[in-house]
Design an enzyme around this catalytic site. Structure first.
Site, PDB file in Angstrom:
ATOM      1  CG  LEU A  47     -25.390 -16.569 -18.455  1.00 39.75           C
ATOM      2  CD1 LEU A  47     -26.870 -16.926 -20.295  1.00 39.75           C
ATOM      3  CD2 LEU A  47     -26.991 -17.707 -17.451  1.00 39.75           C
ATOM      4  CB  ALA A  94     -22.470 -12.305  -9.127  1.00 37.18           C
ATOM      5  CB  THR A 112     -16.923 -13.650  -9.340  1.00 41.67           C
ATOM      6  OG1 THR A 112     -16.607 -14.314 -10.706  1.00 41.67           O
ATOM      7  CG2 THR A 112     -18.157 -13.040  -8.732  1.00 41.67           C
ATOM      8  CB  THR A 137     -22.896 -17.473   3.233  1.00 41.98           C
ATOM      9  OG1 THR A 137     -22.653 -18.336   3.757  1.00 41.98           O
ATOM     10  CG2 THR A 137     -20.872 -16.634   3.171  1.00 41.98           C
ATOM     11  CG  ASP A 138     -24.057 -19.462   7.388  1.00 37.55           C
ATOM     12  OD1 ASP A 138     -23.829 -19.771   6.784  1.00 37.55           O
ATOM     13  OD2 ASP A 138     -25.195 -20.453   8.332  1.00 37.55           O
ATOM     14  CD  GLU A 139     -19.979 -22.138   3.985  1.00 33.80           C
ATOM     15  OE1 GLU A 139     -19.540 -22.256   3.563  1.00 33.80           O
ATOM     16  OE2 GLU A 139     -21.011 -22.969   3.863  1.00 33.80           O
ATOM     17  CE1 TYR A 165     -19.841 -18.756  -1.439  1.00 35.87           C
ATOM     18  CE2 TYR A 165     -19.813 -19.877   0.615  1.00 35.87           C
ATOM     19  CZ  TYR A 165     -20.394 -18.963  -0.363  1.00 35.87           C
ATOM     20  OH  TYR A 165     -21.151 -18.503  -0.216  1.00 35.87           O
ATOM     21  CE  LYS A 169     -20.816 -14.233  -0.114  1.00 32.39           C
ATOM     22  NZ  LYS A 169     -21.684 -13.412  -1.522  1.00 32.39           N
ATOM     23  NE  ARG A 229     -22.017 -26.542   6.529  1.00 32.43           N
ATOM     24  CZ  ARG A 229     -20.889 -26.883   7.213  1.00 32.43           C
ATOM     25  NH1 ARG A 229     -21.162 -27.590   8.182  1.00 32.43           N
ATOM     26  NH2 ARG A 229     -20.154 -27.866   6.733  1.00 32.43           N
ATOM     27  CG  ASP A 288     -14.582 -34.370   6.339  1.00 32.80           C
ATOM     28  OD1 ASP A 288     -15.188 -33.910   6.257  1.00 32.80           O
ATOM     29  OD2 ASP A 288     -14.372 -33.819   7.821  1.00 32.80           O
ATOM     30  N   PRO A 290     -11.371 -31.056   3.161  1.00 35.89           N
ATOM     31  CG  PRO A 290      -9.665 -31.040   2.152  1.00 35.89           C
ATOM     32  CD  PRO A 290     -10.774 -30.859   2.249  1.00 35.89           C
TER      33      PRO A 290
HETATM   34  P1  NAD Z   1     -25.103 -20.610  -7.466  1.00 34.21           P
HETATM   35  O1  NAD Z   1     -24.100 -20.372  -7.583  1.00 34.21           O
HETATM   36  O2  NAD Z   1     -26.683 -21.555  -7.971  1.00 34.21           O
HETATM   37  O3  NAD Z   1     -25.229 -19.343  -8.341  1.00 34.21           O
HETATM   38  C1  NAD Z   1     -24.397 -18.209  -8.828  1.00 34.21           C
HETATM   39  C2  NAD Z   1     -24.845 -17.349  -9.918  1.00 34.21           C
HETATM   40  O4  NAD Z   1     -24.067 -16.192 -10.433  1.00 34.21           O
HETATM   41  C3  NAD Z   1     -24.679 -18.118 -11.607  1.00 34.21           C
HETATM   42  O5  NAD Z   1     -25.889 -17.909 -11.925  1.00 34.21           O
HETATM   43  C4  NAD Z   1     -23.401 -17.660 -11.904  1.00 34.21           C
HETATM   44  O6  NAD Z   1     -23.213 -17.430 -13.426  1.00 34.21           O
HETATM   45  C5  NAD Z   1     -23.148 -16.039 -11.539  1.00 34.21           C
HETATM   46  N1  NAD Z   1     -22.374 -15.490 -12.179  1.00 34.21           N
HETATM   47  C6  NAD Z   1     -20.957 -16.288 -11.183  1.00 34.21           C
HETATM   48  N2  NAD Z   1     -20.133 -15.742 -11.181  1.00 34.21           N
HETATM   49  C7  NAD Z   1     -20.567 -13.674 -11.868  1.00 34.21           C
HETATM   50  C8  NAD Z   1     -19.645 -13.280 -12.672  1.00 34.21           C
HETATM   51  N3  NAD Z   1     -18.035 -12.070 -12.442  1.00 34.21           N
HETATM   52  N4  NAD Z   1     -20.903 -12.430 -13.560  1.00 34.21           N
HETATM   53  C9  NAD Z   1     -21.758 -12.396 -13.307  1.00 34.21           C
HETATM   54  N5  NAD Z   1     -22.549 -13.204 -12.650  1.00 34.21           N
HETATM   55  C10 NAD Z   1     -21.630 -14.739 -12.266  1.00 34.21           C
HETATM   56  O7  NAD Z   1     -25.400 -20.051  -6.445  1.00 34.21           O
HETATM   57  P2  NAD Z   1     -26.619 -19.408  -5.462  1.00 34.21           P
HETATM   58  O8  NAD Z   1     -26.244 -20.945  -4.587  1.00 34.21           O
HETATM   59  O9  NAD Z   1     -27.689 -19.257  -5.947  1.00 34.21           O
HETATM   60  O10 NAD Z   1     -25.719 -18.151  -4.124  1.00 34.21           O
HETATM   61  C11 NAD Z   1     -26.138 -17.094  -4.716  1.00 34.21           C
HETATM   62  C12 NAD Z   1     -25.406 -16.080  -2.943  1.00 34.21           C
HETATM   63  O11 NAD Z   1     -26.132 -16.439  -2.329  1.00 34.21           O
HETATM   64  C13 NAD Z   1     -23.827 -16.308  -3.662  1.00 34.21           C
HETATM   65  O12 NAD Z   1     -23.718 -14.854  -3.090  1.00 34.21           O
HETATM   66  C14 NAD Z   1     -23.517 -16.912  -2.249  1.00 34.21           C
HETATM   67  O13 NAD Z   1     -22.778 -16.780  -1.506  1.00 34.21           O
HETATM   68  C15 NAD Z   1     -25.050 -16.368  -1.586  1.00 34.21           C
HETATM   69  N6  NAD Z   1     -25.325 -17.731  -0.212  1.00 34.21           N
HETATM   70  C16 NAD Z   1     -25.853 -18.896  -0.688  1.00 34.21           C
HETATM   71  C17 NAD Z   1     -26.171 -19.663  -0.399  1.00 34.21           C
HETATM   72  C18 NAD Z   1     -26.774 -21.500  -0.197  1.00 34.21           C
HETATM   73  O14 NAD Z   1     -27.018 -21.811   0.653  1.00 34.21           O
HETATM   74  N7  NAD Z   1     -26.895 -21.565  -1.637  1.00 34.21           N
HETATM   75  C19 NAD Z   1     -26.474 -20.229   1.535  1.00 34.21           C
HETATM   76  C20 NAD Z   1     -25.930 -18.132   1.601  1.00 34.21           C
HETATM   77  C21 NAD Z   1     -25.692 -17.441   0.504  1.00 34.21           C
HETATM   78  O1  TDX Z   2     -20.710 -34.283  -1.888  1.00 32.54           O
HETATM   79  C1  TDX Z   2     -21.484 -33.885  -0.565  1.00 32.54           C
HETATM   80  N1  TDX Z   2     -20.718 -34.624   0.460  1.00 32.54           N
HETATM   81  C2  TDX Z   2     -21.373 -34.037   1.604  1.00 32.54           C
HETATM   82  O2  TDX Z   2     -20.975 -35.352   2.739  1.00 32.54           O
HETATM   83  C3  TDX Z   2     -21.566 -32.975  -0.363  1.00 32.54           C
HETATM   84  C4  TDX Z   2     -21.258 -31.683  -2.219  1.00 32.54           C
HETATM   85  C5  TDX Z   2     -21.534 -32.147   0.558  1.00 32.54           C
HETATM   86  N2  TDX Z   2     -21.289 -32.678   1.587  1.00 32.54           N
HETATM   87  C6  TDX Z   2     -21.366 -31.543   3.461  1.00 32.54           C
HETATM   88  C7  TDX Z   2     -20.521 -30.766   3.493  1.00 32.54           C
HETATM   89  C8  TDX Z   2     -21.279 -29.574   4.344  1.00 32.54           C
HETATM   90  O3  TDX Z   2     -21.272 -30.541   5.942  1.00 32.54           O
HETATM   91  O4  TDX Z   2     -23.313 -31.894   3.581  1.00 32.54           O
HETATM   92  C9  TDX Z   2     -22.439 -30.318   3.946  1.00 32.54           C
HETATM   93  C10 TDX Z   2     -23.536 -29.349   3.038  1.00 32.54           C
HETATM   94  O5  TDX Z   2     -22.150 -29.344   2.023  1.00 32.54           O
HETATM   95  P1  TDX Z   2     -22.848 -28.411   0.448  1.00 32.54           P
HETATM   96  O6  TDX Z   2     -24.267 -28.283  -0.043  1.00 32.54           O
HETATM   97  O7  TDX Z   2     -21.272 -28.675  -0.379  1.00 32.54           O
HETATM   98  O8  TDX Z   2     -22.466 -26.449   1.203  1.00 32.54           O
HETATM   99  P2  TDX Z   2     -21.802 -26.317   2.416  1.00 32.54           P
HETATM  100  O9  TDX Z   2     -20.572 -26.543   2.513  1.00 32.54           O
HETATM  101  O10 TDX Z   2     -22.230 -26.346   3.605  1.00 32.54           O
HETATM  102  O11 TDX Z   2     -22.431 -24.797   1.170  1.00 32.54           O
HETATM  103  C11 TDX Z   2     -23.702 -24.098   1.098  1.00 32.54           C
HETATM  104  O12 TDX Z   2     -24.105 -23.042   2.321  1.00 32.54           O
HETATM  105  C12 TDX Z   2     -23.906 -21.939   2.244  1.00 32.54           C
HETATM  106  C13 TDX Z   2     -23.304 -23.164   0.134  1.00 32.54           C
HETATM  107  O13 TDX Z   2     -23.027 -23.703  -0.920  1.00 32.54           O
HETATM  108  C14 TDX Z   2     -22.507 -21.743  -0.001  1.00 32.54           C
HETATM  109  O14 TDX Z   2     -23.117 -21.387  -0.918  1.00 32.54           O
HETATM  110  C15 TDX Z   2     -23.036 -21.172   1.380  1.00 32.54           C
HETATM  111  O15 TDX Z   2     -22.578 -20.095   1.579  1.00 32.54           O
END
Ligand code: NAD
Ligand code: TDX
Length: 352
Positions: A47, A94, A112, A137-139, A165, A169, A229, A288, A290
């Site tokens: 949390l 997580a 984490t 993640t694809d990143e 980040y 990962k 994306r 932008d 960085p």
């Molecule tokens: P999120 O930030 O919404 O959720 C992360 C959760 O992990 C939160 O509930 C947080 O409380 C919990 N957490 C953080 N540190 C912790 C710890 N030390 N111990 C236990 N719980 C902990 O993230 P999300 O967008 O749901 O992403 C989930 C997973 O999917 C991540 O591993 C992320 O890298 C991966 N992922 C996300 C995306 C995306 O577009 N959001 C895409 C590809 C992969």
């Molecule tokens: O305020 C903004 N303005 C903007 O132009 C934000 C928050 C983002 N952006 C741009 C940056 C990226 O090109 O939008 C695109 C998407 O940004 P995010 O939502 O921050 O995602 P991204 O950085 O692509 O990463 C996401 O996808 C892969 C998730 O946050 C990651 O957890 C996942 O692994």
């Protein structure tokens, strides 16, 4: 009358879902419970700012679900939780997940995402779990050229992370790989593109822009707004993870993507149109990010050909559904967009 206690129904599988109070983890729990599988889910979450019990509150009365507050870096709590509930499989969501926050400070990301994964792997190995799925993640693959649309990330693309980040990962992915090769652990890794859908923390592009517009604020577009994306609806990602958990081959990586490349300007236009807002009044181009990766695109042919998974949701309808979810759940995001969040927003955007 003599009363006979019914023995507890023994679930076939008990899955530890870490990060279950976050965006994708909570959608995963919701999907599995809805699909009515014969399983028990142990939702484990620290949390942090991103974890939110409101994401799970409607599910907690389900006897197949238990919630444990804990940190994946804390081996004793992870072990006692897994022993107490007889965990047989682990799905690790997580993470610290926001690229912009990793630029402000990478410490929690290494802690984490890297140390936490190592702890989970060690405890899982010592308890002999039957499956360990790492949600990546694809990143981790870095960035793709814009002028070569035919080039996409495959599972063979070398890791080349560009943000703290994605570096954390990638490090976790390498640890997972090493536990397969060194110890023969039954591990699986998924690498997905950008998700959108309900319960996404409003620091990420889509929920940030939608909620800012509802609040009558501008939306901050980074750089020239032409970064690309590959957007996937969260339920499709959850289905793909479930598919890999059930059918994946140990030691393998599976890319997951929507075959849906869009640049940030297009995403912004779609949101503005749907919400009846104008580009001139609502969009603010800002400095932008960085190291901003230019383009991500996933080749998801392996998971399609080997495991039969394909996305089911179409972007044009799922984005409208998503916008409507934020419209109908104002209290959910208004509770988040206060206190600490406002300080973060100020730090991230005030000087841009
Ligand atoms: P999120 O930030 O919404 O959720 C992360 C959760 O992990 C939160 O509930 C947080 O409380 C919990 N957490 C953080 N540190 C912790 C710890 N030390 N111990 C236990 N719980 C902990 O993230 P999300 O967008 O749901 O992403 C989930 C997973 O999917 C991540 O591993 C992320 O890298 C991966 N992922 C996300 C995306 C995306 O577009 N959001 C895409 C590809 C992969
Ligand atoms: O305020 C903004 N303005 C903007 O132009 C934000 C928050 C983002 N952006 C741009 C940056 C990226 O090109 O939008 C695109 C998407 O940004 P995010 O939502 O921050 O995602 P991204 O950085 O692509 O990463 C996401 O996808 C892969 C998730 O946050 C990651 O957890 C996942 O692994």
């Amino acid at each position: 009358m003599h009363q006979v206690d019914c023995p507890p129904v023994k679930a076939k599988r008990t899955i530890l879902v870490t990060g279950a109070a976050g965006f994708i983890g909570s959608n995963f729990v919701r999907l599995l419970l809805r699909q009515d599988h014969d399983l028990k889910l142990v939702a484990f979450d620290k949390l942090t700012y991103a974890g939110n019990m409101a994401n799970l509150s409607d599910l907690l009365s389900d006897e197949r679900l238990v919630f444990v507050k804990g940190d994946i870096c804390d081996a004793a709590t992870v072990e006692s939780t897994m022993r107490e509930h007889g965990v047989s499989e682990v799905v690790n969501f997580a993470a610290e997940s926001h690229v912009d926050r990793s630029i402000l400070g990478s410490g929690p990301f290494v802690q984490t995402n890297v140390v936490g994964t190592q702890v989970l792997l060690d405890v899982s190995r010592s308890l002999g779990v039957s499956k360990f799925l790492q949600v990546s993640t694809d990143e981790v693959y870095g960035t793709l050229p814009e002028d070569k649309p035919e080039v996409k990330f495959t599972e063979e693309t070398p890791l080349a992370p560009n943000s703290p980040y994605s570096a954390s990962k990638a490090a976790a992915d390498c640890l997972v790989r090493s536990y397969f090769h060194t110890f023969g652990m039954p591990v699986l890794t998924t690498r997905c593109s950008n998700n959108y859908g309900p319960y996404q923390f409003p620091e990420k592009l889509i929920p940030l822009f939608v909620t800012n517009l509802i609040e009558g604020k501008q939306v901050p577009l980074y750089g020239d707004g032409l970064n690309v994306r590959d957007w996937l609806y969260v339920e499709d990602h959850c289905e793909a993870i479930w598919t890999v958990l059930n059918k994946g081959k140990f030691g393998e990586v599976y890319n997951i993507g929507g075959n849906n490349e869009l640049n940030n300007r297009t995403i912004t236009e779609v949101i503005l149109r749907e919400m009846g807002a104008s580009w001139e009044k609502s969009v603010k181009f800002v400095k932008d990010r960085p190291g901003h990766d230019r383009r991500y695109a996933i080749d998801a042919s392996k998971i399609k050909n080997e495991l039969g998974w394909e996305p089911r949701f179409r972007f044009d309808s799922a984005i409208v559904q998503t916008i409507n979810w934020y419209r109908s759940n104002e209290q959910w995001w208004r509770d988040i967009k206060s206190g600490e969040y406002l300080k973060y927003y100020q730090m991230q955007y005030a000087q841009r």
